[in-house]
Design a protein around this motif. Sequence first.
Motif, mmCIF file in Angstrom:
data_model
loop_
_atom_site.group_PDB
_atom_site.id
_atom_site.type_symbol
_atom_site.label_atom_id
_atom_site.label_comp_id
_atom_site.label_asym_id
_atom_site.label_seq_id
_atom_site.Cartn_x
_atom_site.Cartn_y
_atom_site.Cartn_z
ATOM 1 N N TYR A 183 0.813 -1.223 0.000
ATOM 2 C CA TYR A 183 0.000 0.000 0.000
ATOM 3 C C TYR A 183 0.844 1.271 0.000
ATOM 4 C CZ TYR A 183 -4.535 -2.031 -0.311
ATOM 5 O OH TYR A 183 -5.644 -2.657 -0.822
ATOM 6 N N PHE A 199 1.204 1.491 -3.939
ATOM 7 C CA PHE A 199 0.000 0.877 -4.502
ATOM 8 C C PHE A 199 -0.044 0.944 -6.022
ATOM 9 C CE2 PHE A 199 -4.419 0.479 -5.744
ATOM 10 C CZ PHE A 199 -4.829 -0.606 -4.977
ATOM 11 N N LYS A 232 -0.401 -2.082 -8.649
ATOM 12 C CA LYS A 232 -1.511 -2.129 -9.609
ATOM 13 C C LYS A 232 -0.963 -2.451 -10.996
ATOM 14 C CE LYS A 232 -5.993 -1.446 -10.182
ATOM 15 N NZ LYS A 232 -7.018 -2.176 -9.404
ATOM 16 N N VAL A 263 -5.280 -5.522 -4.180
ATOM 17 C CA VAL A 263 -4.881 -4.576 -5.220
ATOM 18 C C VAL A 263 -5.871 -4.610 -6.378
ATOM 19 C CG1 VAL A 263 -3.071 -3.976 -6.879
ATOM 20 C CG2 VAL A 263 -2.454 -4.771 -4.581
ATOM 21 N N ASP A 271 -8.944 -2.734 -5.478
ATOM 22 C CA ASP A 271 -8.771 -1.365 -4.973
ATOM 23 C C ASP A 271 -9.298 -1.184 -3.546
ATOM 24 O OD1 ASP A 271 -7.599 -0.227 -7.372
ATOM 25 O OD2 ASP A 271 -9.587 -0.404 -8.273
ATOM 26 N N ARG A 279 -6.485 0.692 2.441
ATOM 27 C CA ARG A 279 -5.458 0.044 3.275
ATOM 28 C C ARG A 279 -6.094 -0.595 4.511
ATOM 29 N NH1 ARG A 279 0.403 1.305 4.402
ATOM 30 N NH2 ARG A 279 0.178 3.015 2.911
#
Length: 205
Positions: A104, A107, A111, A174, A177, A180
């Motif tokens: 995170y 991130f 992704k 991830v 989405d 955290r």
Amino acid sequence: MAEYTETQRKILKIGKREFLAKGFKDASLRGIVKEAGFTQGAFYGYYPDKAALFDALVSEVADGLMEQFKMAQQAHFELIPEDKTAQSRELSTDYLNRFINFIYDNFDTFKLLICCSEGTKYSNYVHDLVEVEIAQTEIYYDRLRQLGKLDGTVSRELHHMITSAYFTAVFETVAHDMTREHAVQYVNELAVFFNCGWDGLLRLK
């Protein structure tokens, strides 16, 4: 940490946006160069191709998680001389929390790795993590069996399936989405579930 020129930073920023929006395969190098306001020649002065640009965006973070992962494996072996191997499950969960926070903290890069890397050498990144995990864990379990600190067996096929399912589930944070906070709660619940399953198959002493 790599040092970049202003031109490189602009290329990387626009490249990241393009890859996140379209994925590596469908991202347009011509579009990246045009939006950046450079010529193709200016781009090639920094990166030989689209793959090299993607690599510049993800390699440091991808290697960083892999190194952390290898450190976690070593930490398990260090439990053996301390006669603390029964704490292996707790140690795994502790490192999982470190990993998810690293993910995170980076991130957008993850992704790219998890959702946008098809067509690059990173398309098998999760699989590579799984293979490292299985190889090192089997060595660890063999050592524990020799010391009489592990009961039970598991086939390599089942070990691979469980580990692959676990890693895929972790990286769903991830893919979907998650925030955290949600991700931390989710992976800790996931750890409880998988640890219970492992304890049913392999009993640590």
